[in-house]
Enzyme design. Sequence first.
Site, PDB file in Angstrom:
ATOM      1  N   SER A 131       0.813  -1.211   0.000  1.00 18.30           N
ATOM      2  CA  SER A 131       0.000   0.000   0.000  1.00 18.30           C
ATOM      3  C   SER A 131       0.852   1.269   0.000  1.00 18.30           C
ATOM      4  O   SER A 131       1.612   1.515  -0.924  1.00 18.30           O
ATOM      5  CB  SER A 131      -0.954  -0.046   1.192  1.00 18.30           C
ATOM      6  OG  SER A 131      -1.936   0.948   1.109  1.00 18.30           O
ATOM      7  N   ASP A 169      -2.566   6.192  -3.279  1.00 17.88           N
ATOM      8  CA  ASP A 169      -1.371   5.573  -2.702  1.00 17.88           C
ATOM      9  C   ASP A 169      -0.923   4.434  -3.605  1.00 17.88           C
ATOM     10  O   ASP A 169      -1.442   4.253  -4.709  1.00 17.88           O
ATOM     11  CB  ASP A 169      -1.620   5.116  -1.259  1.00 17.88           C
ATOM     12  CG  ASP A 169      -2.700   4.056  -1.158  1.00 17.88           C
ATOM     13  OD1 ASP A 169      -3.510   3.930  -2.102  1.00 17.88           O
ATOM     14  OD2 ASP A 169      -2.759   3.338  -0.145  1.00 17.88           O
ATOM     15  N   ASP A 212      -1.274   1.234  -3.877  1.00 15.77           N
ATOM     16  CA  ASP A 212      -2.218   0.258  -4.432  1.00 15.77           C
ATOM     17  C   ASP A 212      -3.576   0.884  -4.714  1.00 15.77           C
ATOM     18  O   ASP A 212      -4.529   0.181  -5.044  1.00 15.77           O
ATOM     19  CB  ASP A 212      -2.353  -0.965  -3.523  1.00 15.77           C
ATOM     20  CG  ASP A 212      -2.994  -0.648  -2.183  1.00 15.77           C
ATOM     21  OD1 ASP A 212      -2.993   0.535  -1.775  1.00 15.77           O
ATOM     22  OD2 ASP A 212      -3.505  -1.581  -1.524  1.00 15.77           O
ATOM     23  N   ASP A 270      -6.021   2.158  -3.003  1.00 21.28           N
ATOM     24  CA  ASP A 270      -7.260   1.984  -2.243  1.00 21.28           C
ATOM     25  C   ASP A 270      -7.576   3.239  -1.427  1.00 21.28           C
ATOM     26  O   ASP A 270      -8.606   3.312  -0.767  1.00 21.28           O
ATOM     27  CB  ASP A 270      -7.213   0.740  -1.346  1.00 21.28           C
ATOM     28  CG  ASP A 270      -6.114   0.776  -0.297  1.00 21.28           C
ATOM     29  OD1 ASP A 270      -5.285   1.710  -0.316  1.00 21.28           O
ATOM     30  OD2 ASP A 270      -6.084  -0.143   0.553  1.00 21.28           O
TER      31      ASP A 270
END
EC number: 5.4.2.10
Length: 450
Positions: free
Chosen positions: A103, A243, A245, A247
Amino acid sequence: MLKYFGTDGVRGVANQGLTPEMAFKLGRDGGYVLTKNKKDGEQAKVLVSRDTRISGQMLEYALISGLLSVGIEVLEVGVITTPGLSYLVRAQGADAGVQISASHNPVEDNGIKFFGSDGLKLSDEMEEEIEKLIDAKGDNLPRPSAEGLGTVTDFHEGSAKYLQFIENTIPEDLDGIKVVIDGANGASSALISRLFADCGVDFTTIYTHPNGLNINDHCGATHTENLQKEVVKQGAQLGLAFDGDADRCIAVDENGNEVDGDHIMYVIGSYLAEHGRLKKDTIVTTVMSNLGFTKALEKEGLKNVRTQVGDRYVSEEMRAHGYNLGGEQSGHVIMSDYHNTGDGMLTGLHLMLVMKKTGKSLSELLKDFKDYPQGLVNVPVKDKKSWKEHQPILDVIAEVEKDMNGNGRVLVRPSGTQDLLRVMAEGPTQEETDAYVDRIVKVVEKEMGK
């Protein structure tokens, strides 16, 4: 307490804490737990994807080997966002999905995150079952051979299916709003231009050229400084930062001010409520949301339900009670009418939709939202888990809360990774807030300080 799994899967420094050997074990043991209830003769199907870190392929190949060794068919998605994988697991009727990503963490870290057939993160109980197999002395899991082994199929077309899904949630072109988008050199980098162009957005991008080493490097949702400057420089109406990834989504208003998840949820939630679409007139957040968020909602006649820290707990609360909007101050926003997990690109587009529908700038939409000043001190302690056993600490918290008289709040909680007790307070002025924190910190240090 779980040994390997944290609030967002298994994480560590790639090739040191999180090794290929560990990835193989997670693939083998996790794959077995997630698919063991398949009927005889039915082959389990698991989707695997990753972000742009240099360690991603190393861990991916090891993880896939583990999955294949228990007879699982693997669909290899390639680089895609975490919410993209979550969607595809459901859309393809897969038994599970695994995303390799850390992440917003720096490039040296990586992580392995499992999703069930519903596209949701695993329960604590299921993660505990996987951990027991990892720590077992022997390996008694099935070892098929020949036709019983799993196979790998390329599924890179999954990205297009995911982008079409997001586009279908936007009812009209989002023209007329100039946007700067920061891809954090992460999993959204190759997707942003395709999606936002198809939605009719006037946009420019920064940090969308990953090289394996530059993910989250002074960019993205946790480092918006350069995006803030770029929005002002270009005279844009909005900035969006994802960010690694994707999410999470953090926004920037037309004046270059950062707009966090609390503020984004307030804007979207107020609009939904005005049109009778916010279920139970409630937004779910964690205990980390600013008191100003709750106060702003109350002015609108709306409610705020809070959970412990972690978007999975927000998601669980939403499903349990039928709410359709929730998230975290950090930028995870769950719009469950469309998706069951936080999705940065989806959030950004729907924030733009509110701006277009209302004809208002982001700063105008937030004029009634006033953050409460916050004070936070991390206190090194001997045993962070035992703090509630110290009556003087409980007493001083109660005294401070009484003095606040409903115009502030206190949050004391142990750090998830360090021997620290986090003492946080919010109040009407910074001076009062710092004084509240100081009163509590002094007692904590006396009772259990190192």
